[in-house]
Design an enzyme around this catalytic site. Structure first.
Site, short mmCIF file in Angstrom:
data_model
loop_
_atom_site.label_atom_id
_atom_site.label_comp_id
_atom_site.label_asym_id
_atom_site.label_seq_id
_atom_site.Cartn_x
_atom_site.Cartn_y
_atom_site.Cartn_z
N ASP A 276 0.88 -1.17 0.00
CA ASP A 276 0.00 0.00 0.00
C ASP A 276 0.92 1.23 0.00
OD1 ASP A 276 -2.09 1.77 0.02
OD2 ASP A 276 -3.21 0.74 1.59
C1 BGC Z 1 -5.04 3.22 -0.20
C2 BGC Z 1 -5.05 2.18 -1.29
C3 BGC Z 1 -4.84 2.85 -2.62
C4 BGC Z 1 -3.53 3.65 -2.58
C5 BGC Z 1 -3.20 4.31 -3.89
C6 BGC Z 1 -3.84 4.15 -0.28
O1 BGC Z 1 -3.99 5.23 0.59
O2 BGC Z 1 -5.08 2.59 1.07
O3 BGC Z 1 -6.27 1.48 -1.28
O4 BGC Z 1 -4.82 1.89 -3.64
O5 BGC Z 1 -3.65 4.64 -1.58
O6 BGC Z 1 -3.96 5.42 -4.13
#
Ligand code: BGC
Length: 741
Positions: A276
């Protein structure tokens, strides 16, 4: 193409800050290879494994290390995507372009279709439709120059308060698994990888960057991991995203048990693990644990904060070289990491049909009338009808002349633009502005039928009451603004306007508005644009209640279809609706945690499993939802097979119009298995004409009957008598049978 000039100027400026860099030195080439340097891995008829081996063998160390971390500029500033890894043209490696996700091609993407959110997709209980949604999303992603969709999210709704429940597939592992498999297959029917996230136990947003989840082995296996396991085994998902939180003290992205143990060694995952954004906290420990690709929301060197996660970059070439030099990491592991990334790229066509992000795809409108039709159908088929006093719905054909009062901020174009999608990275931009609001959708449909619509914003309860009292029918629309980054404070209705993870609360008292409308007019339909259960103190006075969840761009049209009976409300609850906050209380140690640790002390008793085990009657049970006709069930036959059983029964449409039914099969294990009272193990959705009867067959396999034995460290079938129950919700099961094992 309808698009406002200002919006375009803003987004073009945003996209323009990106400076794609793809200039990584090529490996020395032999004279033979010089003619076609990629020949050894660009033969489409070769297996993905062989192509990946050949490519990795030809790569220089620089090229390998380049593949393992994000390119700059990061998050959303690179053509509105969540991140990317620049391709290596000398090796025919295409750009890897990653975008959010669950409700469509989202984040800061423009001119895409916003679909109903994840919980709504699950609420359709319709794998064929879910696959179509996935495949439409995949098509739009590819057209936008995106080849990794960062979804679907498949965390389990452990509490109704998780701010991201709207992105996920509800509280039940069987339904979540089935939905995840269908959506992933749809996305990956294009040269686009899906991403199973957030792996794992990322079931709350409170302290999401650091909370330490303590979950016993059996609960992990039976409740929280099955959707990920199915994504790997049944849908061949190309990538998995490790989550922000810790698990038993170790960050999810540096947790060998999670990233290598279950995922690769047991389930046979052969794609890549991506972090993540900002979830990496170390170099060698993360790489050794099984992380393949690091991603971050901000440029290298950004400070660590509760929003951004970790600081900077950990898989930079220098850091990886240092870890190699120190002997903390082997070259074999680096090679594996690269191979894990390119292998699914070969398998799913990313090399053969490379994307090229840029201004063209970014600005292009990829939302076709056909895609919008899928979104409209999905929104109606996800809508759950919870109450329908005296068949208030569908509105009966008249000679026209009815007055319909539409009430609520969420019903008007501004409110609806916020109420059709949850907040955070999965938020569909809805740009250019083409969300069909309830007010627009209902007005259009009413005009065609000679009805008349009046609107009241409703935050002044006197206005709401007067508008309701003067109308023949009232449609009062309310919303709750769930978002990534924060949990819900309670089960109230709190509207918000969100741009990515930043949400602004809108101070409107919607419970008073609904109460005023329902008290003034018994023919009031309450519409709840929500991502998760809400309390309903006004329920006794409401004529009908519809839950379309976050319905996407076509929300208003789909709502009008449902109100006028053009389509049925096809949804069934993927999550139990509690009466109120007091009904299913959590000890603080369990949720939201104490001193940085949350203990899943409820074990297997999540959602309806807890309500059943404690004999508690929720407001609306899991699986529940009315249609516009009625069904009867009879003749249950349970035939044991070597692996499990075949369960068949007859369903008959006993009403006067055609309609869909979702027969659900719940299994109760012998008492000594120590399972919850009953669990969903099968379902289907079928449409029957009035009077039509059909025999339906559902199959139970060995795994459906199994429990995780912690003592034997494997799935086992406990001998004894199993109860099979079939019906239309977890609390309406007219057919019962037995199965001996
Ligand atoms: C989220 C993810 C997301 C990523 C990219 C993160 O803050 O938890 O679900 O895919 O950002 O935007």
């Amino acid at each position: 193409m309808r698009r406002s000039r200002q919006t375009l100027a803003l987004l073009t400026a945003l996209a323009a800050v990106s400076v794609p860099t793809a200039l990584v030195a090529a490996a020395p080439e032999s004279a033979a290879a010089a003619a076609d340097p990629c020949a050894a891995w660009m033969d489409r008829s070769d297996s993905a494994d062989r192509r990946a081996d050949a490519l990795v063998a030809a790569m220089s160390q620089d090229q390998k290390l380049h593949m393992l971390t994000f390119g700059d500029p990061p998050w959303f500033t690179y053509w509105g995507t969540a991140g990317h890894v620049d391709g290596i043209p000398a090796l025919c490696i295409p750009d890897l372009v990653l975008s959010d996700a669950g409700s469509g091609v989202a984040g800061l993407q423009i001119a895409t279709t916003v679909f109903p959110s994840g919980v709504a997709q699950a609420a359709t209980w319709d794998p064929a439709l879910q696959r179509r949604i996935g495949s439409t999303i995949g098509a739009e992603a590819f057209a936008k120059g995106i080849n990794v969709m960062l979804g679907p999210g498949m965390n389990i709704a452990r509490t109704p308060y998780n701010g991201r429940n709207f992105e996920y597939f509800g509280e039940d592992p069987y339904l979540a698994s089935s939905t995840a498999v269908a959506v992933i297959k749809g996305i990956q029917s294009h040269p686009v990888l899906a991403d199973a996230k957030h792996y794992a136990f990322n079931n709350q947003e409170t302290e999401r960057m650091s909370i330490d989840a303590r979950v016993d082995e059996r609960t992990r296996r039976e409740i929280y991991l099955p959707a990920f396991e199915a994504a790997v085994k049944k849908a061949d998902v190309g990538s998995v995203m490790c989550s922000y939180n810790k698990i038993d003290g170790a960050y999810a992205c540096e947790n060998p048990e999670m990233l290598t143990g279950y995922l690769r060694d047991e389930w046979g995952f052969d794609g890549f693990v991506v972090s993540d954004w900002g979830a990496v906290h170390s170099t060698a420990p993360s790489a050794r644990a099984g992380l393949d690709l690091e991603m971050h929301a901000f440029a290298a060197g950004a400070p660590a904060t509760p929003v951004t996660g970790s600081a900077g970059r950990y898989f930079g070439a220098d850091q990886l070289r240092a870890a190699l030099a120190e002997g903390e990491l082997t070259q074999a592991r680096i090679d594996d990491m690269v191979r894990n990334i390119v292998r699914p790229m070969f398998e799913h066509g990313l090399f053969d049909e490379p994307v090229s992000p840029g201004a063209g795809p970014y600005l292009s409108d990829v939302s076709t009338p056909g895609h919008l039709a899928v979104a409209r159908r999905a929104a109606a088929d996800a809508t759950v009808l919870l109450k329908n006093r005296d068949r208030l719905l569908p509105l009966q054909p008249t000679d026209g002349g009815r007055t319909i009062a539409v009430i609520g901020w969420a019903a008007n174009p501004v409110g609806a633009a916020n109420a059709v999608s949850g907040g955070g990275s999965s938020h569909g931009s809805g740009l250019p502005p083409r969300v069909v609001s309830p007010l627009e959708g209902i007005t259009r449909a009413a005009l065609e039928r000679g009805d008349r619509v009046v609107y009241a914003e409703g935050s002044n309860v006197v206005d709401a009451r007067l508008a309701a009292a003067a109308a023949d029918v009232v449609v009062v629309v309310a919303t709750d603004g769930s978002s990534e980054g924060t949990d819900r404070a309670d089960l109230g209705l709190r509207p918000a306007a969100c741009v990515t993870v930043f949400c602004q609360a809108i101070p409107i008292e919607q419970e008073d508005m609904i109460a005023a409308a329902t008290a003034a007019n018994p023919n009031t339909v309450v519409v709840l644009d929500v991502g998760a259960p809400v309390r309903m103190p006004w329920l006794a006075d409401a004529g009908a209640v519809l839950v379309p969840w976050y319905g996407g761009l076509e929300h208003g049209n789909a709502l009008a279809d449902v109100l006028y009976g053009v389509r049925e409300p096809g949804g069934r609850l993927p999550q139990t609706f509690p009466v109120d906050e007091a009904q299913n209380p959590f000890a603080p140690e369990a949720y939201p945690g104490v001193d940085g640790t949350e203990t899943y002390s409820e074990g297997l008793l999540v959602g309806y499993r807890w309500y059943d085990a404690t004999g508690t009657r929720p407001l609306f049970p899991f699986g529940y939802g009315l249609g516009y006709t009625t069904f009867g069930f009879r003749d249950l036959v349970v035939r044991p097979t070597a692996q499990g059983a075949r369960v068949s029964f007859v369903v008959r449409n006993t009403g006067r119009r055609a309609g869909a039914v979702v027969p659900q099969l719940y299994l109760s294990s012998p008492k000594r298995a120590g399972e919850p009272p009953k669990q969903l193990k099968g379902f289907t959705k079928l449409t029957l004409r009035p009077g039509e009867a059909r025999r339906v067959e559902l199959t139970l396999d060995r795994r459906d009957l199994s429990i995780w034995s912690t003592r034997r460290d494997r799935w086992v079938v406990v001998p004894g008598s199993y109860r099979v129950a079939v019906g239309t919700s977890s609390r309406d099961l007219p057919l019962h049978g037995r199965l001996r094992r």
